[in-house]
Design a protein around this motif. Structure first.
Motif, PDB file in Angstrom:
ATOM      1  N   ILE A   1       0.841  -1.201   0.000  1.00  0.00           N
ATOM      2  CA  ILE A   1       0.000   0.000   0.000  1.00  0.00           C
ATOM      3  C   ILE A   1       0.873   1.247   0.000  1.00  0.00           C
ATOM      4  O   ILE A   1       0.492   2.287  -0.536  1.00  0.00           O
ATOM      5  CB  ILE A   1      -0.991  -0.008   1.196  1.00  0.00           C
ATOM      6  N   SER A   2       2.070   1.135   0.580  1.00  0.00           N
ATOM      7  CA  SER A   2       3.039   2.246   0.526  1.00  0.00           C
ATOM      8  C   SER A   2       3.411   2.566  -0.911  1.00  0.00           C
ATOM      9  O   SER A   2       3.434   3.733  -1.316  1.00  0.00           O
ATOM     10  CB  SER A   2       4.313   1.862   1.262  1.00  0.00           C
ATOM     11  N   LYS A   3       3.723   1.539  -1.678  1.00  0.00           N
ATOM     12  CA  LYS A   3       4.101   1.728  -3.077  1.00  0.00           C
ATOM     13  C   LYS A   3       2.963   2.363  -3.880  1.00  0.00           C
ATOM     14  O   LYS A   3       3.188   3.252  -4.711  1.00  0.00           O
ATOM     15  CB  LYS A   3       4.513   0.397  -3.704  1.00  0.00           C
ATOM     16  N   LYS A   4       1.738   1.905  -3.616  1.00  0.00           N
ATOM     17  CA  LYS A   4       0.585   2.472  -4.324  1.00  0.00           C
ATOM     18  C   LYS A   4       0.397   3.939  -3.968  1.00  0.00           C
ATOM     19  O   LYS A   4       0.071   4.758  -4.837  1.00  0.00           O
ATOM     20  CB  LYS A   4      -0.678   1.673  -3.984  1.00  0.00           C
ATOM     21  N   ALA A   5       0.604   4.268  -2.697  1.00  0.00           N
ATOM     22  CA  ALA A   5       0.461   5.661  -2.263  1.00  0.00           C
ATOM     23  C   ALA A   5       1.517   6.535  -2.924  1.00  0.00           C
ATOM     24  O   ALA A   5       1.220   7.639  -3.403  1.00  0.00           O
ATOM     25  CB  ALA A   5       0.575   5.741  -0.743  1.00  0.00           C
ATOM     26  N   ILE A   6       2.738   6.055  -2.978  1.00  0.00           N
ATOM     27  CA  ILE A   6       3.818   6.816  -3.603  1.00  0.00           C
ATOM     28  C   ILE A   6       3.544   7.022  -5.084  1.00  0.00           C
ATOM     29  O   ILE A   6       3.797   8.101  -5.641  1.00  0.00           O
ATOM     30  CB  ILE A   6       5.175   6.112  -3.365  1.00  0.00           C
ATOM     31  N   GLN A   7       2.991   5.997  -5.739  1.00  0.00           N
ATOM     32  CA  GLN A   7       2.632   6.130  -7.161  1.00  0.00           C
ATOM     33  C   GLN A   7       1.602   7.230  -7.386  1.00  0.00           C
ATOM     34  O   GLN A   7       1.534   7.832  -8.454  1.00  0.00           O
ATOM     35  CB  GLN A   7       2.109   4.798  -7.690  1.00  0.00           C
ATOM     36  N   LYS A   8       0.802   7.497  -6.356  1.00  0.00           N
ATOM     37  CA  LYS A   8      -0.215   8.550  -6.441  1.00  0.00           C
ATOM     38  C   LYS A   8       0.272   9.855  -5.818  1.00  0.00           C
ATOM     39  O   LYS A   8      -0.513  10.748  -5.461  1.00  0.00           O
ATOM     40  CB  LYS A   8      -1.502   8.082  -5.757  1.00  0.00           C
ATOM     41  N   ASN A   9       1.603   9.967  -5.661  1.00  0.00           N
ATOM     42  CA  ASN A   9       2.252  11.183  -5.153  1.00  0.00           C
ATOM     43  C   ASN A   9       1.870  11.521  -3.722  1.00  0.00           C
ATOM     44  O   ASN A   9       1.816  12.695  -3.336  1.00  0.00           O
ATOM     45  CB  ASN A   9       1.962  12.373  -6.073  1.00  0.00           C
ATOM     46  N   VAL A  10       1.594  10.485  -2.927  1.00  0.00           N
ATOM     47  CA  VAL A  10       1.380  10.684  -1.493  1.00  0.00           C
ATOM     48  C   VAL A  10       2.732  10.559  -0.792  1.00  0.00           C
ATOM     49  O   VAL A  10       3.516   9.651  -1.084  1.00  0.00           O
ATOM     50  CB  VAL A  10       0.390   9.648  -0.930  1.00  0.00           C
ATOM     51  N   ASN A  11       3.016  11.471   0.130  1.00  0.00           N
ATOM     52  CA  ASN A  11       4.245  11.428   0.911  1.00  0.00           C
ATOM     53  C   ASN A  11       4.066  10.470   2.088  1.00  0.00           C
ATOM     54  O   ASN A  11       3.060  10.526   2.799  1.00  0.00           O
ATOM     55  CB  ASN A  11       4.584  12.821   1.445  1.00  0.00           C
ATOM     56  N   ILE A  12       5.038   9.597   2.301  1.00  0.00           N
ATOM     57  CA  ILE A  12       4.961   8.586   3.343  1.00  0.00           C
ATOM     58  C   ILE A  12       5.917   8.958   4.476  1.00  0.00           C
ATOM     59  O   ILE A  12       7.097   9.220   4.248  1.00  0.00           O
ATOM     60  CB  ILE A  12       5.331   7.191   2.809  1.00  0.00           C
ATOM     61  N   VAL A  13       5.390   8.976   5.711  1.00  0.00           N
ATOM     62  CA  VAL A  13       6.180   9.349   6.881  1.00  0.00           C
ATOM     63  C   VAL A  13       6.500   8.105   7.700  1.00  0.00           C
ATOM     64  O   VAL A  13       5.608   7.317   8.035  1.00  0.00           O
ATOM     65  CB  VAL A  13       5.419  10.360   7.762  1.00  0.00           C
ATOM     66  N   TYR A  14       7.793   7.946   8.033  1.00  0.00           N
ATOM     67  CA  TYR A  14       8.244   6.826   8.844  1.00  0.00           C
ATOM     68  C   TYR A  14       9.049   7.339  10.025  1.00  0.00           C
ATOM     69  O   TYR A  14       9.624   8.426   9.977  1.00  0.00           O
ATOM     70  CB  TYR A  14       9.146   5.897   8.038  1.00  0.00           C
ATOM     71  N   ASN A  15       9.130   6.505  11.062  1.00  0.00           N
ATOM     72  CA  ASN A  15      10.067   6.766  12.142  1.00  0.00           C
ATOM     73  C   ASN A  15      11.488   6.484  11.665  1.00  0.00           C
ATOM     74  O   ASN A  15      11.708   5.690  10.748  1.00  0.00           O
ATOM     75  CB  ASN A  15       9.764   5.878  13.358  1.00  0.00           C
ATOM     76  N   GLU A  16      12.428   7.110  12.314  1.00  0.00           N
ATOM     77  CA  GLU A  16      13.837   6.912  11.979  1.00  0.00           C
ATOM     78  C   GLU A  16      14.228   5.439  12.034  1.00  0.00           C
ATOM     79  O   GLU A  16      15.068   4.976  11.248  1.00  0.00           O
ATOM     80  CB  GLU A  16      14.675   7.722  12.964  1.00  0.00           C
ATOM     81  N   GLN A  17      13.618   4.658  12.937  1.00  0.00           N
ATOM     82  CA  GLN A  17      13.974   3.249  13.099  1.00  0.00           C
ATOM     83  C   GLN A  17      13.698   2.426  11.842  1.00  0.00           C
ATOM     84  O   GLN A  17      14.286   1.370  11.638  1.00  0.00           O
ATOM     85  CB  GLN A  17      13.201   2.640  14.282  1.00  0.00           C
ATOM     86  N   ASN A  18      12.788   2.903  10.996  1.00  0.00           N
ATOM     87  CA  ASN A  18      12.459   2.178   9.766  1.00  0.00           C
ATOM     88  C   ASN A  18      13.426   2.475   8.622  1.00  0.00           C
ATOM     89  O   ASN A  18      13.321   1.874   7.552  1.00  0.00           O
ATOM     90  CB  ASN A  18      11.046   2.541   9.299  1.00  0.00           C
ATOM     91  N   LEU A  19      14.355   3.376   8.851  1.00  0.00           N
ATOM     92  CA  LEU A  19      15.216   3.862   7.780  1.00  0.00           C
ATOM     93  C   LEU A  19      15.946   2.760   7.011  1.00  0.00           C
ATOM     94  O   LEU A  19      15.948   2.771   5.775  1.00  0.00           O
ATOM     95  CB  LEU A  19      16.219   4.872   8.355  1.00  0.00           C
TER      96      LEU A  19
END
Length: 335
Positions: A229-247
């Motif tokens: 779902i992250s990839k789909k959101a990015i394809q639709k130009n949605v910005n995805i926010v993560y915690n630093e731990q996911n880097l």
């Protein structure tokens, strides 16, 4: 005028060496061919000694303030003292803009939270602080009273960011015996957008919620549930926010943003750049130009470019570790 010499200037897409960074009237004037110190008469000069000259950090969501308040149980607490203490500590970490989050987790305590936000906003506006402090409400529950009081905060331009559950459900306000509908939430979103409040979708589980976000003009999402779902959101130009731990797990794109940083953030970013085939420009965008663009403040912040506000840190990174050597905020030398 302030001149920064002998450093590696990190722009969005390049590492510029052998040039000087010129700062004037609080803003970046230009990047020019290097001159000798005697050519800069009546100028303040910083010698970066080969260090990295970077745009300072933007934290789109931090729990630091709220955690500090609730560790003291909010008894007789002086918000101004906390804010000044946090302000200096954040500046020393290389942060120049921060959005302090306040979570509305249940209906019973929302009024206290909104009262705190009002008081803290007044302190921010009346204090001589080093960095820029902004307020972020994370709304996890709904009631008609919460929506009404939050609408007042929005109209008063007290909050700058609002995170809501990205949902298509209908809730029920037991106290008011009334339905909270999708239309109520959409009206809140539209009010916030009209008052330049940044809207963030909290959680993203499926295509239905992604479609609702796009229809509601919400272009930032925190913590999507799956990579797919992250990839789909990015394809639709949605910005995805993560915690630093996911880097370490991320596939970096221009739509990825980090939040809520540890004390080791800068070291982590440089280490990842060193141990992977990722440029420091690409990794640094996660905490500078990417959040600036998503927040709508990129014209003034987030990168080293002519006419942008001069919020800059100079970092020394070598085998012995990492150190912030100089801090410049609004064109003024802080450290």
């Amino acid at each position: 005028m302030l001149v920064v010499k002998n450093g590696q200037i990190i722009t969005e897409n390049d590492i510029v060496k052998g040039k000087d960074l010129i700062i004037e009237n609080g803003r970046i004037n230009d990047i020019v061919e290097s001159f000798s110190n005697t050519d800069y008469k009546e100028c303040d000069i910083i010698d970066a000694n080969g260090g990295f000259i970077l745009p300072s950090i933007i934290d789109i969501n931090s729990t630091t303030f709220e955690d500090t308040i609730y560790s003291t149980n909010d008894k007789g607490i002086d918000y101004s003292l906390i804010l000044k203490s946090i302000d200096g500590a954040l500046a020393q970490k290389g942060i120049s803009i921060i959005y302090h989050s306040f979570s509305i987790l249940n209906i019973s305590d929302y009024h206290l939270k909104f009262k705190q936000i009002n008081e803290i906003s007044k302190i921010i506006n009346s204090s001589n602080l080093l960095i820029t402090h902004r307020l972020h409400v994370i709304l996890d529950v709904y009631s008609t009273d919460i929506i009404d009081e939050l609408s007042t905060l929005i109209k008063s331009r007290i909050i700058h960011e609002l995170s809501i559950k990205s949902t298509n459900y209908i809730d029920y306000d037991n106290e008011k015996k009334s339905i909270i509908t999708v239309r109520d939430i959409n009206n809140l979103v539209n009010l916030a957008i009209a008052h330049n409040v940044v809207i963030v979708g909290n959680g993203l589980e499926d295509n239905v919620k992604l479609a609702w976000m796009k229809k509601s003009n919400i272009d930032i999402c925190r913590f999507p549930s799956t990579i797919e779902i992250s990839k789909k959101a990015i394809q639709k130009n949605v910005n995805i926010v993560y915690n630093e731990q996911n880097l370490p797990k991320m596939q970096l794109t221009s739509n990825i943003i980090l939040e809520n940083f540890s004390d080791k953030l800068i070291e982590s970013l440089f280490n990842i750049s060193t141990t992977n085939t990722i440029s420091i420009n690409e990794i640094w965008r996660l905490v500078t130009s990417n959040p600036a663009k998503a927040l709508g403040i990129h014209n003034d912040y987030g990168s080293i470019e002519s006419n942008k506000i001069a919020n800059i840190i100079i970092v020394d990174f070598n085998k012995d570790g990492i150190a912030i050597k100089n801090i410049i905020i609004d064109g003024k030398i802080i450290n």
